[in-house]
Design a protein around this motif. Structure first.
Motif, PDB file in Angstrom:
ATOM      1  N   PRO A  54       7.899  51.434  46.692  1.00  0.00           N
ATOM      2  CA  PRO A  54       7.714  49.789  46.647  1.00  0.00           C
ATOM      3  C   PRO A  54       8.224  49.071  47.518  1.00  0.00           C
ATOM      4  CG  PRO A  54       7.998  50.986  44.645  1.00  0.00           C
ATOM      5  CD  PRO A  54       8.500  51.968  45.585  1.00  0.00           C
ATOM      6  N   GLY A  55       7.519  48.109  48.165  1.00  0.00           N
ATOM      7  CA  GLY A  55       7.997  47.202  49.167  1.00  0.00           C
ATOM      8  C   GLY A  55       7.932  47.621  50.468  1.00  0.00           C
ATOM      9  N   GLU A  56       7.481  48.914  50.699  1.00  0.00           N
ATOM     10  CA  GLU A  56       7.578  49.530  52.046  1.00  0.00           C
ATOM     11  C   GLU A  56       6.022  49.371  52.546  1.00  0.00           C
ATOM     12  OE1 GLU A  56       9.361  53.031  51.656  1.00  0.00           O
ATOM     13  OE2 GLU A  56      11.202  52.363  52.136  1.00  0.00           O
ATOM     14  N   ARG A  57       5.712  49.292  53.952  1.00  0.00           N
ATOM     15  CA  ARG A  57       4.514  49.370  54.383  1.00  0.00           C
ATOM     16  C   ARG A  57       3.794  50.707  53.778  1.00  0.00           C
ATOM     17  NH1 ARG A  57       2.972  48.178  60.004  1.00  0.00           N
ATOM     18  NH2 ARG A  57       0.906  49.438  60.438  1.00  0.00           N
ATOM     19  N   GLY A  58       2.619  50.454  53.578  1.00  0.00           N
ATOM     20  CA  GLY A  58       1.810  51.362  53.195  1.00  0.00           C
ATOM     21  C   GLY A  58       1.808  51.683  51.520  1.00  0.00           C
ATOM     22  N   TRP A  59       2.620  50.896  50.776  1.00  0.00           N
ATOM     23  CA  TRP A  59       2.686  51.284  49.400  1.00  0.00           C
ATOM     24  C   TRP A  59       1.361  50.719  48.929  1.00  0.00           C
ATOM     25  CZ3 TRP A  59       5.165  53.506  45.611  1.00  0.00           C
ATOM     26  CH2 TRP A  59       4.802  52.976  44.398  1.00  0.00           C
ATOM     27  N   VAL A  60       0.794  51.679  47.882  1.00  0.00           N
ATOM     28  CA  VAL A  60      -0.571  51.228  46.966  1.00  0.00           C
ATOM     29  C   VAL A  60       0.099  51.498  45.632  1.00  0.00           C
ATOM     30  CG1 VAL A  60      -2.787  51.882  46.460  1.00  0.00           C
ATOM     31  CG2 VAL A  60      -1.905  51.888  48.940  1.00  0.00           C
ATOM     32  N   SER A  61       0.441  52.637  45.331  1.00  0.00           N
ATOM     33  CA  SER A  61       0.776  52.823  43.752  1.00  0.00           C
ATOM     34  C   SER A  61       1.656  54.027  43.935  1.00  0.00           C
ATOM     35  CB  SER A  61      -0.543  53.119  42.980  1.00  0.00           C
ATOM     36  OG  SER A  61      -1.168  54.269  43.493  1.00  0.00           O
ATOM     37  N   GLU A  62       2.386  54.306  42.645  1.00  0.00           N
ATOM     38  CA  GLU A  62       2.904  55.610  42.383  1.00  0.00           C
ATOM     39  C   GLU A  62       1.948  56.809  42.543  1.00  0.00           C
ATOM     40  OE1 GLU A  62       5.710  55.240  39.064  1.00  0.00           O
ATOM     41  OE2 GLU A  62       5.315  57.451  38.453  1.00  0.00           O
ATOM     42  N   ALA A  63       1.038  56.516  41.883  1.00  0.00           N
ATOM     43  CA  ALA A  63      -0.008  57.772  42.037  1.00  0.00           C
ATOM     44  C   ALA A  63      -0.314  58.168  43.496  1.00  0.00           C
ATOM     45  CB  ALA A  63      -1.254  57.401  41.210  1.00  0.00           C
ATOM     46  N   HIS A 148       9.551  53.297  39.338  1.00  0.00           N
ATOM     47  CA  HIS A 148       9.018  53.875  40.595  1.00  0.00           C
ATOM     48  C   HIS A 148       9.794  54.950  41.193  1.00  0.00           C
ATOM     49  CE1 HIS A 148       5.272  51.906  39.541  1.00  0.00           C
ATOM     50  NE2 HIS A 148       5.590  50.580  39.776  1.00  0.00           N
ATOM     51  N   PHE A 149      10.785  54.275  41.726  1.00  0.00           N
ATOM     52  CA  PHE A 149      11.817  54.876  42.563  1.00  0.00           C
ATOM     53  C   PHE A 149      12.401  56.248  42.027  1.00  0.00           C
ATOM     54  CE2 PHE A 149      12.723  51.970  46.077  1.00  0.00           C
ATOM     55  CZ  PHE A 149      11.944  50.766  45.675  1.00  0.00           C
TER      56      PHE A 149
ATOM     57  N   ASP B  81      -0.727  50.421  40.153  1.00  0.00           N
ATOM     58  CA  ASP B  81       0.111  50.623  38.937  1.00  0.00           C
ATOM     59  C   ASP B  81      -0.194  49.491  37.927  1.00  0.00           C
ATOM     60  OD1 ASP B  81       2.415  51.690  41.168  1.00  0.00           O
ATOM     61  OD2 ASP B  81       1.518  52.966  39.687  1.00  0.00           O
ATOM     62  N   TYR B 107       3.168  42.197  43.168  1.00  0.00           N
ATOM     63  CA  TYR B 107       3.535  43.041  42.118  1.00  0.00           C
ATOM     64  C   TYR B 107       5.075  43.048  42.132  1.00  0.00           C
ATOM     65  CZ  TYR B 107       4.749  46.100  46.360  1.00  0.00           C
ATOM     66  OH  TYR B 107       5.297  46.523  47.437  1.00  0.00           O
ATOM     67  N   ILE B 109       8.937  44.638  41.930  1.00  0.00           N
ATOM     68  CA  ILE B 109       9.672  45.803  42.069  1.00  0.00           C
ATOM     69  C   ILE B 109      10.914  45.745  40.969  1.00  0.00           C
ATOM     70  CG2 ILE B 109      11.423  47.122  43.422  1.00  0.00           C
ATOM     71  CD1 ILE B 109      10.087  46.064  45.841  1.00  0.00           C
ATOM     72  N   GLU B 111      13.126  47.500  39.651  1.00  0.00           N
ATOM     73  CA  GLU B 111      14.549  47.812  39.638  1.00  0.00           C
ATOM     74  C   GLU B 111      15.345  46.563  40.790  1.00  0.00           C
ATOM     75  OE1 GLU B 111      11.787  49.448  40.450  1.00  0.00           O
ATOM     76  OE2 GLU B 111      12.046  51.867  40.181  1.00  0.00           O
ATOM     77  N   SER B 240      10.643  49.060  56.613  1.00  0.00           N
ATOM     78  CA  SER B 240      10.411  50.209  57.053  1.00  0.00           C
ATOM     79  C   SER B 240      10.766  50.348  58.538  1.00  0.00           C
ATOM     80  CB  SER B 240       8.969  50.818  56.956  1.00  0.00           C
ATOM     81  OG  SER B 240       8.651  50.743  55.448  1.00  0.00           O
TER      82      SER B 240
END
Lengths: 228, 290
Positions: A54-63, A148-149, B81, B107, B109, B111, B240
Motif C-alpha cells: 500500500p502506498g507504493e506505485r502499482g498498488w491495486v489491492s491485497e488480492a 495488509h502489510f 479492497d 484509500y 493505509i 497501519e 518506491s
C-alpha cells in the motif's frame, strides 16, 4: 461492610478492571520472515521485493499483490519443471538447474532477478536496498492490528515455505493460455518485468495482455511462442 | 519557469494533424468514462507526458501516416479492497499501440493512519501492446481540437516545473541515501567529493521523479501512489525506489537480456537523460563518504 470486606471488594473490582483491560488489548503475533540464509526466507524476500505494498506505485489491492507473488513463484517453478517442447532451460533461465535459488540468482547481481545473486562463495545474497525496504515493511506490519502489510508478508512466507515442503497448491492462471493475438503460445508465464514502456521483452517471450490478466502487481508477465 | 527548446513545433504539428477536432462519441455499449478522463486538459497533459518520456521518431512517423485518430478512453473497475474508493482509467492510442493506465487514489493505509488520496488521475504505467479490435467496443473515442492542442503543446514546449525547496531537501537526502546503499553493492570505489545529480522536471500526470547521478553514474526513479509533494510519502517511506547502474544495466534491446528484469533500453535511458540533464535541474549533494 467491615474493613476486610471493603478490601476484598476493592480487590475484586480491581481484578475485573484488569481483566477487562487485557481483553480489550489483544496480543498480536509479530510478523517475521524466515532468515535470509534459509531457502524459504530467501524466496520470500524475492516475492516481497517484486510486488507493491500500500502506498507504493502499482498498488491495486491485497488480492492483486498476492496474485502477483503467486505468479512470480510459478514463473520460477516453470523455468525448472515446465520447460516447453523445443526449448532448453538455459534459454529461459540462463542456467541449467533443478534448484529454484539457482534460477533466482542466475546471471549475477543484475541477472534474471535484479538484486538477487550469489556471492563468490556461493551464498545467496541480495543488494542493500532489499533489506532496507523490507525493514520498513516489517516495521509497518508490526504496528497495531494486522493489516495488509502483515497479511502480505505472511502470505509471501507461507507460499515460500509451502513450496519447499511440497510445491504450489494454487493454480497457475496462465497454464491454459494457447494464443496471444494470432501467435500460438506455450501457456504458463516464464518471465515478469515491471510494466513499463518497452517494445519487446526479448527472445521468444510474448507479453501476456491485459485481457488475459497479464499485468499483476505492477508487473507484466510473458509467456513463450510455441515452437514446433 | 525556464524555457528550453525541447518539443519541436514540427512534431507538435504532426501530433495535432493526427488528432483532429470532433466530440466524444460513445459506442453503444461503452460506459461513459469519468469527465476527468475525457477532459481536454488531462488528455493534453498525458500526451505531453508521453511525448517527453515515451514517444520516439518511429511513433511520429506512424502517427503521421495514420492521419487523424482519436484517443480512446475507458473506465476500469479492478477488484479493490473494502473501503478503497480509488478509480482507474485507461487511455489507448491504437495506432501506436500505447496504453496508459491511470489511477485516482482514494484509500487509507490503516497501519499508518494515512490517507492516500489524489485530486486527479495520475499515470500508473505506460505500456506497449497490440490492440485487438474488440477493445474498441469498450472504449470511448475522444477527439480534440487541433488548434487548441497545437497552441497547448507549442506554448508549453519548454515549460518545466520543479519541486519546491522542502521537497528538494527531502530528495537530496533520499538520493544520497540511495547512492550510499548502491555503493555498498558494487566493486567500484565510492566517488569522492561533492556529488552532482540532475533532477528531471515534475510531471503533472505522474507520481514519479527521475534523477541522474552524474558522479554515481546511476539513474534513480522515485515513485509512489501518493503525490510526491505529500510529506507522508517520505515520512512513512511509501516511495518506491528503482536504481539502474547505467554502465551495467543498459542494452540496446531487451533481446540481449531476454527474461531478465534488470535492464533498461538505451532509448529509455536516452529519454531519461534528456529530461534530467537538458530539461532538468543540477543539484550538488554532500560527499557520500561523510
Amino acid at each position: 461492610m467491615d474493613r476486610a470486606q471493603q478490601l476484598a471488594c476493592k480487590t475484586a473490582i480491581g481484578c475485573c478492571c484488569i481483566a477487562a483491560l487485557v481483553r480489550c488489548v489483544p496480543a498480536y503475533g509479530e510478523v517475521v520472515l524466515r532468515p535470509p540464509t534459509s531457502t524459504d526466507g530467501y524466496l520470500a524476500r524475492l516475492l516481497i521485493n517484486e510486488t507493491p505494498f500500500p502506498g507504493e506505485r502499482g498498488w491495486v489491492s491485497e488480492a492483486d499483490t498476492k496474485a502477483a507473488m503467486l505468479q512470480i513463484l510459478w514463473v520460477l517453478h516453470s523455468r525448472i519443471a515446465h520447460v516447453p517442447p523445443g526449448y532448453r532451460q538455459v534459454e529461459l533461465a540462463s542456467v541449467t538447474t533443478k534448484d529454484i535459488l539457482d534460477v533466482i540468482t542466475a546471471g549475477g547481481v543484475h541477472g534474471q532477478c535484479d538484486g538477487f545473486y550469489r556471492k563468490d562463495d556461493g551464498t545467496p545474497a541480495v543488494v542493500a536496498r532489499v533489506p532496507e525496504r523490507l525493514g520498513s515493511l516489517l516495521r509497518i506490519a508490526n504496528q497495531g492490528k494486522p493489516g495488509h502489510f502483515a497479511r502480505l508478508i505472511d502470505y509471501a512466507q507461507g507460499l515460500s515455505s509451502a513450496y519447499f515442503r511440497g510445491g504450489i497448491d494454487e493454480a497457475d492462471r496462465f497454464a491454459g493460455l494457447s494464443h496471444v493475438g494470432n501467435t500460438r503460445v506455450t501457456g504458463r508465464a516464464y518471465s515478469w518485468m515491471q510494466d513499463r514502456d518497452y517494445y519487446h521483452p526479448g527472445g521468444d517471450f510474448v507479453k501476456i495482455p491485459d485481457a488475459e490478466d497479464g499485468s499483476l502487481g505492477g508487473n507484466r508477465f510473458s509467456t513463450l511462442k510455441e515452437r514446433k | 519557469m525556464r524555457m528550453v527548446s525541447g518539443v519541436s513545433f514540427q512534431v507538435s504539428g504532426l501530433l495535432i494533424a493526427w488528432l483532429a477536432s470532433s466530440c466524444v462519441t460513445a459506442p453503444r455499449n461503452a460506459e461513459t468514462p469519468a469527465p476527468e478522463l475525457i477532459d481536454k486538459t488531462v488528455i493534453y497533459e498525458v500526451l505531453g507526458h508521453l511525448y517527453r518520456w515515451h514517444l520516439d521518431e518511429v511513433d511520429v512517423r506512424t502517427a503521421t501516416k495514420a492521419g487523424n485518430e482519436p484517443v480512446w478512453v475507458r473506465q476500469r473497475h479492478p477488484d479493490l479492497d473494502p473501503g478503497d474508493r480509488s478509480c482507474f482509467g485507461e487511455m489507448l492510442l491504437p495506432v501506436l499501440g500505447v496504453r496508459v493506465l491511470m489511477k485516482k487514489a482514494d484509500y487509507t493505509i490503516e497501519e499508518l493512519n494515512t490517507r492516500v488520496v489524489s485530486d486527479r488521475y495520475k499515470i500508473v504505467h505506460v505500456s506497449r501492446a497490440g490492440v485487438p479490435r474488440t477493445l474498441k467496443r469498450d472504449f470511448v473515442p475522444v477527439r480534440v481540437s487541433g488548434p487548441d492542442l497545437r497552441e497547448y503543446l507549442f506554448t508549453r514546449r519548454g515549460n518545466v516545473t520543479f519541486p519546491d525547496d522542502a521537497l528538494i531537501a527531502r530528495l537530496r537526502e533520499a538520493v544520497r541515501a540511495e547512492l550510499v546503499l548502491h555503493f555498498q553493492d558494487v566493486t567500484e570505489a565510492v566517488p569522492r567529493g561533492e556529488q552532482v545529480v540532475h533532477m528531471a522536471p515534475l510531471s503533472p500526470v505522474a507520481n514519479e521523479l527521475w534523477v541522474f547521478s552524474e558522479t554515481g553514474r546511476a539513474l534513480i526513479r522515485f515513485s509512489s501512489d501518493l503525490d510526491l509533494v505529500n510529506p507522508d510519502v517520505w515520512e512513512h517511506a511509501r516511495v518506491s525506489v528503482a536504481l539502474w547502474d547505467i554502465d551495467e544495466q543498459v542494452v540496446v534491446s531487451l533481446q540481449e537480456a531476454a527474461g531478465s528484469n534488470a535492464y533498461l533500453t538505451r532509448d529509455q535511458v536516452g529519454r531519461a537523460l534528456y529530461n534530467c540533464v537538458i530539461l532538468g535541474k543540477r543539484i550538488v549533494l554532500e560527499p557520500l563518504e561523510q
